[in-house]
Design a protein around this motif. Structure first.
Motif, PDB file in Angstrom:
ATOM      1  N   ALA A  96       0.844  -1.200   0.000  1.00 34.21           N
ATOM      2  CA  ALA A  96       0.000   0.000   0.000  1.00 34.21           C
ATOM      3  C   ALA A  96       0.876   1.245   0.000  1.00 34.21           C
ATOM      4  O   ALA A  96       1.977   1.247   0.528  1.00 34.21           O
ATOM      5  N   GLU A 137       1.758   4.671   1.442  1.00 39.35           N
ATOM      6  CA  GLU A 137       1.589   5.416   2.685  1.00 39.35           C
ATOM      7  C   GLU A 137       1.673   6.895   2.320  1.00 39.35           C
ATOM      8  O   GLU A 137       2.661   7.344   1.750  1.00 39.35           O
ATOM      9  N   ARG A 191      -6.838   4.990  -5.211  1.00 36.57           N
ATOM     10  CA  ARG A 191      -7.562   3.707  -5.240  1.00 36.57           C
ATOM     11  C   ARG A 191      -8.217   3.465  -6.597  1.00 36.57           C
ATOM     12  O   ARG A 191      -8.214   2.345  -7.104  1.00 36.57           O
ATOM     13  N   HIS A 243      -3.749   3.648   2.224  1.00 36.08           N
ATOM     14  CA  HIS A 243      -4.273   3.702   3.590  1.00 36.08           C
ATOM     15  C   HIS A 243      -3.918   5.042   4.204  1.00 36.08           C
ATOM     16  O   HIS A 243      -2.880   5.614   3.902  1.00 36.08           O
ATOM     17  N   THR A 295      -3.906   7.272   8.030  1.00 36.81           N
ATOM     18  CA  THR A 295      -4.066   7.330   9.464  1.00 36.81           C
ATOM     19  C   THR A 295      -4.093   8.794   9.850  1.00 36.81           C
ATOM     20  O   THR A 295      -3.224   9.552   9.430  1.00 36.81           O
TER      21      THR A 295
END
Length: 41
Positions: A5, A7, A26, A33, A35
């Motif tokens: 993925a 980051e 995507r 992903h 956070t």
């Protein structure tokens, strides 16, 4: 083997802008992903 993925670190943007970046990645076939980290002064 699954792809790694991406980051993504984005500073100074609002949540909708970050979601737009992630959606674009995507939609292009890249797993991405996020956070969220909040800084309190």
């Amino acid at each position: 083997m699954p792809e790694e993925a991406i980051e993504l670190l984005v500073l100074g943007n609002t949540t909708p802008e970050v979601e737009a970046y992630l959606d674009a990645l995507r939609n292009n076939g890249n797993p991405a992903h996020a956070t969220r980290h909040t800084h309190r002064a």
